[in-house]
Design an enzyme around this catalytic site. Structure first.
Site, PDB file in Angstrom:
ATOM      1  N   HIS A  52       0.817  -1.219   0.000  1.00  0.00           N
ATOM      2  CA  HIS A  52       0.000   0.000   0.000  1.00  0.00           C
ATOM      3  C   HIS A  52       0.853   1.272   0.000  1.00  0.00           C
ATOM      4  O   HIS A  52       0.732   2.090  -0.921  1.00  0.00           O
ATOM      5  CB  HIS A  52      -1.001  -0.043   1.160  1.00  0.00           C
ATOM      6  CG  HIS A  52      -1.718   1.240   1.399  1.00  0.00           C
ATOM      7  ND1 HIS A  52      -2.559   1.803   0.461  1.00  0.00           N
ATOM      8  CD2 HIS A  52      -1.711   2.085   2.454  1.00  0.00           C
ATOM      9  CE1 HIS A  52      -3.039   2.943   0.951  1.00  0.00           C
ATOM     10  NE2 HIS A  52      -2.528   3.137   2.154  1.00  0.00           N
ATOM     11  N   HIS A  76       3.417   7.030   5.320  1.00  0.00           N
ATOM     12  CA  HIS A  76       2.215   7.745   5.734  1.00  0.00           C
ATOM     13  C   HIS A  76       1.355   7.022   6.762  1.00  0.00           C
ATOM     14  O   HIS A  76       0.612   7.655   7.508  1.00  0.00           O
ATOM     15  CB  HIS A  76       1.356   8.145   4.514  1.00  0.00           C
ATOM     16  CG  HIS A  76       0.500   7.035   3.970  1.00  0.00           C
ATOM     17  ND1 HIS A  76       0.921   6.175   2.993  1.00  0.00           N
ATOM     18  CD2 HIS A  76      -0.761   6.648   4.283  1.00  0.00           C
ATOM     19  CE1 HIS A  76      -0.042   5.313   2.719  1.00  0.00           C
ATOM     20  NE2 HIS A  76      -1.083   5.585   3.483  1.00  0.00           N
ATOM     21  N   GLU A  80       0.240   6.140  12.451  1.00  0.00           N
ATOM     22  CA  GLU A  80      -1.111   5.681  12.784  1.00  0.00           C
ATOM     23  C   GLU A  80      -1.133   4.201  13.168  1.00  0.00           C
ATOM     24  O   GLU A  80      -1.789   3.824  14.124  1.00  0.00           O
ATOM     25  CB  GLU A  80      -2.046   5.940  11.588  1.00  0.00           C
ATOM     26  CG  GLU A  80      -3.484   5.522  11.797  1.00  0.00           C
ATOM     27  CD  GLU A  80      -4.184   6.267  12.939  1.00  0.00           C
ATOM     28  OE1 GLU A  80      -3.612   7.265  13.429  1.00  0.00           O
ATOM     29  OE2 GLU A  80      -5.277   5.844  13.345  1.00  0.00           O
ATOM     30  N   ASP A  81      -0.420   3.384  12.413  1.00  0.00           N
ATOM     31  CA  ASP A  81      -0.590   1.939  12.557  1.00  0.00           C
ATOM     32  C   ASP A  81       0.537   1.219  13.287  1.00  0.00           C
ATOM     33  O   ASP A  81       0.395   0.040  13.601  1.00  0.00           O
ATOM     34  CB  ASP A  81      -0.714   1.286  11.165  1.00  0.00           C
ATOM     35  CG  ASP A  81      -1.996   1.707  10.457  1.00  0.00           C
ATOM     36  OD1 ASP A  81      -2.911   2.171  11.155  1.00  0.00           O
ATOM     37  OD2 ASP A  81      -2.071   1.566   9.232  1.00  0.00           O
ATOM     38  N   ASP A 143      -3.427   8.279  -1.259  1.00  0.00           N
ATOM     39  CA  ASP A 143      -3.773   7.194  -0.338  1.00  0.00           C
ATOM     40  C   ASP A 143      -5.198   6.713  -0.634  1.00  0.00           C
ATOM     41  O   ASP A 143      -5.464   5.522  -0.780  1.00  0.00           O
ATOM     42  CB  ASP A 143      -3.654   7.726   1.097  1.00  0.00           C
ATOM     43  CG  ASP A 143      -4.104   6.726   2.144  1.00  0.00           C
ATOM     44  OD1 ASP A 143      -3.715   5.545   2.043  1.00  0.00           O
ATOM     45  OD2 ASP A 143      -4.837   7.130   3.069  1.00  0.00           O
ATOM     46  N   ASP A 263     -22.731  13.029 -27.666  1.00  0.00           N
ATOM     47  CA  ASP A 263     -21.284  13.111 -27.432  1.00  0.00           C
ATOM     48  C   ASP A 263     -20.680  12.343 -26.254  1.00  0.00           C
ATOM     49  O   ASP A 263     -20.432  12.861 -25.190  1.00  0.00           O
ATOM     50  CB  ASP A 263     -20.815  14.575 -27.426  1.00  0.00           C
ATOM     51  CG  ASP A 263     -21.325  15.411 -26.254  1.00  0.00           C
ATOM     52  OD1 ASP A 263     -22.331  15.023 -25.646  1.00  0.00           O
ATOM     53  OD2 ASP A 263     -20.690  16.418 -25.961  1.00  0.00           O
TER      54      ASP A 263
END
Ligand code: MN
Length: 726
Positions: A52, A76, A80-81, A143, A263
């Site tokens: 990712h 990134h 957080e993780d 992301d 169109d």
């Protein structure tokens, strides 16, 4: 299953292509670091998590961003993780990268999904406001793009909520930032989950017609290319089917089936120079029949998001209409990558991100939607610094003036919440109620039934007018007695500071006037107002200062008694009789001379009568002018008024008037309106159209007398007045 190697190779290739100067060692280090941090995590499809960030970094690279942004993209999700910290990232990869990661983390933690349409604009605003660096927004968009590309592994609920969020926040932002390609992809991917049947219908229609479409596009493409080559114009020409979501929207808005749609095709002609754009336009119009009213020159008038191109719609030999967009390569880059393309151009100049951000802000500020069709989903993003966006624990977004505190938040929710507040939690931690809130904070107000209500300090802590007004309201209602005490104290101290006597405000001659100036019915109301903060003592005193000063001076003007020029103070134990203290005589009969009807405040003297006690005269009474007469001198005594205001005194005024009907009534009305007890009111006509009224009435003191005298003088046709002498 996608592999690490594939993605790593993809990133490296993108870097070679879009950022050839990149230091590959630091990229490798970041990949290794992120991989180590995420090693216990997997993607929903079972592949290693590192795929990712690698994919996001590749998108960021393709956008044309710098290596800090690429590193930020690789890292990134680390804060957080994983156990990675800002400090660690700053140490290894520099402060800028750490701040980018921190910024993305904040956006990740914020909840941008809401069912309230009304909240949408605030959400987008907050998104921008939270991203101090435009690269944070771009990494976050990248992301989201990768997450959308791999959405099939998520639960149906998550698919729906993420796709909604994408349509509400990310696609409009990409549009605003001029990143058409990303916007389209986000829209198409969202549509797949939000309206799967329609999406499938369009996809299978396109699939069915693929060969036909391609043949058609090839024909047109060749026709254009041939002409331009013959004319010696260097150009790249290609055709495409409009993207799925825009077809879907056309069907919805025009209520048409796919077969009826006009169109679906668009052609691009990309050339080297602006003059070539106009040359190409001429050739297109020569080759095909133009559809009137569809030509747009976005080169001379660029769209607000910097987009430039010439647009025209024509009809080919088969009767199928199609759009042709003509632009230079630079315009093309801008159209595809928008803000990021601009960022790329600026990289060489070494411009700081701060300045870039300014630029974005100006861009967004200047946007005014002109092209209704293109800008249906237009949105206005204000990035003014004077707003801060925070959340309730339930995810409702609240906009407050920047610098706001939990107090402001509480009152923004409801005045009842503010008044019952005993504390606050910010991001789930107990916080001081004067904590300055920042974008994205989740604020929870702790309340109690036993709360004592707001404190006066809150008025100085809070930033929003809303909170201030509500706190004042509370004080006004709940704490009147306390307010009166507080208010009186500050009023008195301000009066003292200005050198004004408090006694002046209860002076009957002044009081009604002062209260009127202050717009209050009585002093207690005014003290209460000062107490709850509706009025400041400084302001209140300021409004009446001149009047009080004037009246104090006026009172001092009458010359002190001649008979007691500077005499010793009158002994305090003297008894007042009828409000008058006679010096040297403790208790005696007092009467007020009929000749001059003195009232408190008048300079007075006493005359010891034969058998009737002491008669009180005004110092200026003609009958008191013989005081210096040696035969009489011993009978004149020094007297003064006691401070007894409650004792009324008779006095007489004579009014000189021009005779007119109703004048007597006017005088009587004025007296009544002034709440004066009139004892006698007579008028008599004088020669020459003049008349004189004599009014005898009760007053407390000379100040009240002067007040009434003024009122009477204000009556039309009253031209003079004097104290009664008879
Ligand atoms: Mn991510």
């Amino acid at each position: 299953m996608e592999t690490f190697e594939e993605h790593y190779a993809g990133l490296q290739e993108a870097l070679r292509k879009y950022a050839p100067g990149t230091d590959m060692a630091i990229i490798d280090q970041a990949v290794e670091y992120a991989n180590a941090k995420h090693k216990y995590q997997k993607r929903k499809d079972g592949s290693p998590y590192i795929i990712h960030p690698l994919a996001v970094a590749q998108i960021v690279t393709e956008m044309g961003l710098d290596s800090d942004a690429v590193l930020g993209a690789l890292l990134h999700d680390c804060i957080e993780d994983t156990d990675a910290s800002h400090e660690e990232i700053a140490r290894l990869f520099g402060d800028t990268v750490a701040e980018l990661v921190e910024g993305v983390t904040k956006l990740t933690r914020a909840n941008f999904s809401t069912s309230e349409q009304a909240q949408m604009e605030n959400l987008r605003k907050m998104f921008m406001a939270m991203s101090k660096d435009i690269r944070v927004v771009l990494i976050k968009i990248a992301d989201r793009l990768h997450n959308m590309r791999t959405m099939q592994y998520q639960s149906p609920e998550k698919q729906i909520s993420k796709c909604r969020e994408t349509m509400d926040i990310y696609a409009p932002l990409a549009h605003r930032l001029g990143m058409q390609r990303i916007k389209w992809e986000l829209e198409d991917l969202s549509l797949r989950y939000l309206a799967p049947e329609r999406h499938n219908e369009i996809m299978s229609y396109l699939k069915e017609h693929e060969e036909q479409d391609e043949a058609f596009m090839r024909t047109i493409q060749n026709k254009i290319t041939d002409r331009l080559t013959r004319m010696g114009i260097q150009a790249t020409v290609y055709g495409r089917i409009k993207h799925v979501y825009s077809i879907y929207r056309k069907m919805q808005s025009q209520g048409k089936t796919l077969d009826e749609l006009y169109d679906l095709y668009a052609f691009r002609v990309i050339v080297d120079s602006i003059p070539d754009c106009y040359n190409v336009l001429g050739h297109i119009h020569d080759l095909f029949n133009l559809v009137p009213g569809r030509f747009k020159d976005y080169i001379s008038t660029p769209k607000p998001n910097m987009y430039q191109s010439l647009h025209t719609t024509v009809i080919g030999s088969q009767g199928i209409p199609f759009e042709v967009q003509i632009r230079t390569w630079e315009m093309h880059e801008t159209a595809e990558y928008g803000i990021a393309a601009h960022w790329k151009y600026k990289q060489g100049t070494g411009a700081g991100s701060e300045k870039d951000f300014e630029w974005v802000r100006r861009l967004l500020e200047s946007q005014q939607d002109s092209d209704a069709e293109e800008y249906v989903q237009s949105l206005k993003i204000d990035m003014f610094d004077d707003e801060v966006f925070v959340f309730t624990p339930k995810g409702r977004i609240v906009s407050l003036p920047s610098g706001s505190t939990p107090i402001d938040f509480a009152y923004a929710i409801h005045s009842g919440v503010g008044n019952a507040m005993v504390g606050a939690k910010v991001n789930n931690r107990i916080a001081n109620i004067d904590t300055t809130l920042t974008n994205g904070d989740i604020v929870e107000i702790l309340t109690s039934k036993n709360a004592k209500g707001p404190s006066r300090d809150w008025l100085t802590i809070c930033k929003s007018n809303q909170a201030r007004t509500k706190i004042k309201q509370w004080f006004k209602k709940e704490k009147r007695e306390e307010n009166v005490v507080h208010g009186r104290a500050s009023f008195e101290s301000e009066m003292k500071r200005m050198g004004l006597p408090m006694s002046a405000i209860t002076d009957p001659a002044l009081e009604p006037h002062l209260l009127k100036k202050l717009s209050f019915d009585n002093w207690e109301d005014m003290y209460a107002a000062i107490g709850y903060g509706g009025l400041t003592a400084v302001k209140a005193v300021g409004r009446i200062r001149d009047d009080v000063t004037k009246s104090v001076k006026a009172e001092k003007t009458p010359v002190p008694l001649k008979l007691n020029p500077d005499g010793e103070a009158v002994k305090q134990n003297r008894h007042a009789v009828n409000g008058v203290i006679v010096e040297d005589i403790d208790s005696c009969m007092i009467k007020f001379a009929r000749c001059c009807t003195p009232v408190p405040g008048d300079a007075i003297v006493g005359f010891i009568t034969k058998g009737f006690g002491v008669s009180i005269h005004r110092v200026d009474c003609p009958n008191a002018q013989n005081r210096t007469d040696p035969k009489q001198a011993a009978r004149w005594v020094r007297v003064r008024w006691a401070n007894q205001d409650d004792h009324p005194f008779d006095t007489t005024l004579e009014l000189d008037c021009i005779t007119r009907d109703g004048l007597l009534l006017d005088v009587a009305t004025t007296m009544t309106a002034a709440h004066v007890r009139v004892k006698e009111l007579v008028g008599k006509d004088l020669p020459g159209g003049k008349s004189m009224f004599t009014v005898r009435f009760e007053v407390k003191d000379v100040a009240e007398l002067d007040f009434i005298r003024n009122k009477l003088m204000n009556i039309r046709d009253v031209i003079g007045s004097r104290r009664g002498q008879n």
